[in-house]
Design an enzyme around this catalytic site. Sequence first.
Site, PDB file in Angstrom:
ATOM      1  N   ASP A   1       0.845  -1.196   0.000  1.00 31.03           N
ATOM      2  CA  ASP A   1       0.000   0.000   0.000  1.00 31.03           C
ATOM      3  C   ASP A   1       0.879   1.244   0.000  1.00 31.03           C
ATOM      4  O   ASP A   1       0.983   1.958   1.007  1.00 31.03           O
ATOM      5  CB  ASP A   1      -0.951  -0.021   1.210  1.00 31.03           C
ATOM      6  CG  ASP A   1      -1.989  -1.124   1.085  1.00 31.03           C
ATOM      7  OD1 ASP A   1      -2.416  -1.411  -0.060  1.00 31.03           O
ATOM      8  OD2 ASP A   1      -2.380  -1.711   2.109  1.00 31.03           O
TER       9      ASP A   1
ATOM     10  N   LYS B   1       0.736  -7.894  -2.762  1.00 36.50           N
ATOM     11  CA  LYS B   1      -0.580  -7.444  -3.224  1.00 36.50           C
ATOM     12  C   LYS B   1      -0.481  -6.032  -3.791  1.00 36.50           C
ATOM     13  O   LYS B   1      -0.027  -5.113  -3.114  1.00 36.50           O
ATOM     14  CB  LYS B   1      -1.586  -7.466  -2.078  1.00 36.50           C
ATOM     15  CG  LYS B   1      -2.974  -7.022  -2.496  1.00 36.50           C
ATOM     16  CD  LYS B   1      -3.996  -7.294  -1.404  1.00 36.50           C
ATOM     17  CE  LYS B   1      -4.152  -6.184  -0.413  1.00 36.50           C
ATOM     18  NZ  LYS B   1      -4.785  -4.960  -0.932  1.00 36.50           N
TER      19      LYS B   1
ATOM     20  N   ASP C   1      -5.143  -6.942  -6.823  1.00 33.20           N
ATOM     21  CA  ASP C   1      -6.364  -6.742  -6.032  1.00 33.20           C
ATOM     22  C   ASP C   1      -7.147  -5.563  -6.606  1.00 33.20           C
ATOM     23  O   ASP C   1      -7.166  -4.484  -6.030  1.00 33.20           O
ATOM     24  CB  ASP C   1      -5.948  -6.492  -4.568  1.00 33.20           C
ATOM     25  CG  ASP C   1      -7.130  -6.232  -3.652  1.00 33.20           C
ATOM     26  OD1 ASP C   1      -8.250  -6.635  -3.980  1.00 33.20           O
ATOM     27  OD2 ASP C   1      -6.900  -5.616  -2.580  1.00 33.20           O
TER      28      ASP C   1
ATOM     29  N   LYS D   1     -10.451  -6.012  -7.692  1.00 33.48           N
ATOM     30  CA  LYS D   1     -11.882  -6.243  -7.386  1.00 33.48           C
ATOM     31  C   LYS D   1     -12.775  -5.881  -8.566  1.00 33.48           C
ATOM     32  O   LYS D   1     -13.656  -5.022  -8.465  1.00 33.48           O
ATOM     33  CB  LYS D   1     -12.299  -5.434  -6.154  1.00 33.48           C
ATOM     34  CG  LYS D   1     -11.487  -5.724  -4.904  1.00 33.48           C
ATOM     35  CD  LYS D   1     -12.032  -4.958  -3.705  1.00 33.48           C
ATOM     36  CE  LYS D   1     -11.252  -5.189  -2.434  1.00 33.48           C
ATOM     37  NZ  LYS D   1      -9.908  -4.590  -2.412  1.00 33.48           N
TER      38      LYS D   1
ATOM     39  N   ASP E   1     -18.164  -5.680 -13.209  1.00 35.15           N
ATOM     40  CA  ASP E   1     -18.671  -5.030 -14.427  1.00 35.15           C
ATOM     41  C   ASP E   1     -19.522  -6.056 -15.153  1.00 35.15           C
ATOM     42  O   ASP E   1     -19.779  -7.136 -14.614  1.00 35.15           O
ATOM     43  CB  ASP E   1     -17.465  -4.557 -15.278  1.00 35.15           C
ATOM     44  CG  ASP E   1     -17.788  -3.304 -16.080  1.00 35.15           C
ATOM     45  OD1 ASP E   1     -18.845  -3.289 -16.747  1.00 35.15           O
ATOM     46  OD2 ASP E   1     -16.991  -2.343 -16.042  1.00 35.15           O
TER      47      ASP E   1
ATOM     48  N   PRO F   1     -20.385  -9.145 -17.581  1.00 38.31           N
ATOM     49  CA  PRO F   1     -19.545 -10.347 -17.692  1.00 38.31           C
ATOM     50  C   PRO F   1     -18.412 -10.224 -18.715  1.00 38.31           C
ATOM     51  O   PRO F   1     -17.261 -10.573 -18.414  1.00 38.31           O
ATOM     52  CB  PRO F   1     -20.553 -11.432 -18.088  1.00 38.31           C
ATOM     53  CG  PRO F   1     -21.841 -10.990 -17.440  1.00 38.31           C
ATOM     54  CD  PRO F   1     -21.838  -9.485 -17.554  1.00 38.31           C
TER      55      PRO F   1
ATOM     56  N   THR G   1     -16.810  -7.595 -19.967  1.00 40.03           N
ATOM     57  CA  THR G   1     -15.749  -6.651 -19.572  1.00 40.03           C
ATOM     58  C   THR G   1     -14.908  -7.234 -18.441  1.00 40.03           C
ATOM     59  O   THR G   1     -13.672  -7.141 -18.445  1.00 40.03           O
ATOM     60  CB  THR G   1     -16.388  -5.306 -19.131  1.00 40.03           C
ATOM     61  OG1 THR G   1     -17.182  -4.831 -20.215  1.00 40.03           O
ATOM     62  CG2 THR G   1     -15.343  -4.283 -18.775  1.00 40.03           C
TER      63      THR G   1
ATOM     64  N   THR H   1     -15.655  -5.584   4.315  1.00 40.71           N
ATOM     65  CA  THR H   1     -15.799  -5.565   5.779  1.00 40.71           C
ATOM     66  C   THR H   1     -16.028  -4.143   6.300  1.00 40.71           C
ATOM     67  O   THR H   1     -16.379  -3.959   7.459  1.00 40.71           O
ATOM     68  CB  THR H   1     -14.569  -6.182   6.468  1.00 40.71           C
ATOM     69  OG1 THR H   1     -13.409  -5.592   5.895  1.00 40.71           O
ATOM     70  CG2 THR H   1     -14.532  -7.674   6.302  1.00 40.71           C
TER      71      THR H   1
ATOM     72  N   ARG I   1      -2.914  -9.224  12.610  1.00 37.80           N
ATOM     73  CA  ARG I   1      -1.905  -8.523  13.408  1.00 37.80           C
ATOM     74  C   ARG I   1      -1.207  -9.527  14.319  1.00 37.80           C
ATOM     75  O   ARG I   1      -1.883 -10.244  15.075  1.00 37.80           O
ATOM     76  CB  ARG I   1      -2.557  -7.446  14.299  1.00 37.80           C
ATOM     77  CG  ARG I   1      -3.064  -6.234  13.527  1.00 37.80           C
ATOM     78  CD  ARG I   1      -1.897  -5.426  12.963  1.00 37.80           C
ATOM     79  NE  ARG I   1      -2.320  -4.280  12.168  1.00 37.80           N
ATOM     80  CZ  ARG I   1      -2.595  -4.305  10.867  1.00 37.80           C
ATOM     81  NH1 ARG I   1      -2.532  -5.433  10.189  1.00 37.80           N
ATOM     82  NH2 ARG I   1      -2.928  -3.203  10.220  1.00 37.80           N
TER      83      ARG I   1
ATOM     84  N   ARG J   1       0.829  -3.126   7.055  1.00 40.26           N
ATOM     85  CA  ARG J   1       1.702  -2.289   7.889  1.00 40.26           C
ATOM     86  C   ARG J   1       2.605  -3.014   8.876  1.00 40.26           C
ATOM     87  O   ARG J   1       3.745  -2.559   9.083  1.00 40.26           O
ATOM     88  CB  ARG J   1       0.842  -1.220   8.580  1.00 40.26           C
ATOM     89  CG  ARG J   1       0.361  -0.173   7.576  1.00 40.26           C
ATOM     90  CD  ARG J   1      -0.815   0.611   8.075  1.00 40.26           C
ATOM     91  NE  ARG J   1      -2.027  -0.211   8.075  1.00 40.26           N
ATOM     92  CZ  ARG J   1      -3.230   0.225   8.435  1.00 40.26           C
ATOM     93  NH1 ARG J   1      -3.374   1.484   8.841  1.00 40.26           N
ATOM     94  NH2 ARG J   1      -4.269  -0.561   8.392  1.00 40.26           N
TER      95      ARG J   1
HETATM   96  O1  C5P Z   1      -1.817  -2.628   6.795  1.00 37.12           O
HETATM   97  P1  C5P Z   1      -2.866  -3.691   6.896  1.00 37.12           P
HETATM   98  O2  C5P Z   1      -2.346  -5.038   7.338  1.00 37.12           O
HETATM   99  O3  C5P Z   1      -4.068  -3.240   7.686  1.00 37.12           O
HETATM  100  O4  C5P Z   1      -3.330  -3.879   5.383  1.00 37.12           O
HETATM  101  C1  C5P Z   1      -4.351  -4.756   5.049  1.00 37.12           C
HETATM  102  C2  C5P Z   1      -4.602  -4.766   3.577  1.00 37.12           C
HETATM  103  O5  C5P Z   1      -5.749  -5.567   3.343  1.00 37.12           O
HETATM  104  C3  C5P Z   1      -4.899  -3.412   2.954  1.00 37.12           C
HETATM  105  O6  C5P Z   1      -4.403  -3.445   1.607  1.00 37.12           O
HETATM  106  C4  C5P Z   1      -6.400  -3.342   2.977  1.00 37.12           C
HETATM  107  O7  C5P Z   1      -6.925  -2.534   1.954  1.00 37.12           O
HETATM  108  C5  C5P Z   1      -6.762  -4.790   2.721  1.00 37.12           C
HETATM  109  N1  C5P Z   1      -8.079  -5.184   3.191  1.00 37.12           N
HETATM  110  C6  C5P Z   1      -8.496  -5.052   4.509  1.00 37.12           C
HETATM  111  N2  C5P Z   1      -9.736  -5.457   4.879  1.00 37.12           N
HETATM  112  C7  C5P Z   1     -10.550  -5.986   3.987  1.00 37.12           C
HETATM  113  C8  C5P Z   1     -10.154  -6.138   2.665  1.00 37.12           C
HETATM  114  C9  C5P Z   1      -8.898  -5.721   2.302  1.00 37.12           C
HETATM  115  O8  C5P Z   1      -7.740  -4.592   5.340  1.00 37.12           O
HETATM  116  N3  C5P Z   1     -11.726  -6.403   4.374  1.00 37.12           N
END
Ligand code: C5P
Length: 238
Positions: free
Chosen positions: A11, A33, A60, A62, A65, A67, A69, A119, A180, A210
């Site tokens: 990111d 990703k 990623d 997502k 559109d 089918p 495309t 989410t 985490r 992160r």
């Molecule tokens: O830094 P962190 O571990 O929070 O990054 C999580 C990654 O997963 C980010 O790219 C975020 O956009 C993605 N993501 C998320 N929750 C989701 C779907 C994707 O955190 N439900």
Amino acid sequence: MNDPKVIVALDVASAEEALALAARLPAQACRLKVGKELFTAAGPSLVGTLVERGHGVFLDLKFHDIPNTTAQACAAAARLGVWMVNVHALGGTRMMSAAREAIEASSHRPKLVAVTVLTSMAVPDLDEIGLAGDPEAAAVRLAGLAQRSGLDGVVCSAREARAMRSRFGAGFALVTPGIRPADAIADDQARIATPASAIRDGSSYLVIGRPITRAADPAAALAAINAEIASATKGQAA
Ligand code: C5P
């Protein structure tokens, strides 16, 4: 490691930052990703460079559109040589089946997974768009459509992994963000799981940003997470 479980979320805002980070992460220890921000800024050439350097890339974007495309976008992703690509299950079975057929017709076949319910969507947000009811039930229903369309799996919360695993069986990939390590700060993630608990609950791949990308030593942070995953996997086999 043959099939690394960690997908590091790149990111960052530019190709330079992404390549600098990728250079610090061994290709055999993780996948990378590339999401909408980085892809919009740095484009397919960055993805091609990462693939050339031996990294498994999860594109990623997502797709959602009509089918045809969506199918053509997935075919273009396959031509880039990515390891995984995704679509929105809300596009329906005709769209997902078209996407699957397109990548099956490609010389290189990436894994194809679906996003179920974002989410970030809470009950009022879902109500507003006419998806009444429990978000988790909607996620399971949409994952069922993805499986019926022949997709390889879904992106879901680690909290949903156990239910998804028992419902959809061993061969269905569960890609879970919001991870985490026990000693890491949560950042803005609300419902988090540790790498070991996510694996024990049936996650196939863990999306982690992160805790690795902002670590002073990203390779060491990745190695520690991989060690935690390895011991959780060993615990499962025992
Ligand atoms: O830094 P962190 O571990 O929070 O990054 C999580 C990654 O997963 C980010 O790219 C975020 O956009 C993605 N993501 C998320 N929750 C989701 C779907 C994707 O955190 N439900």
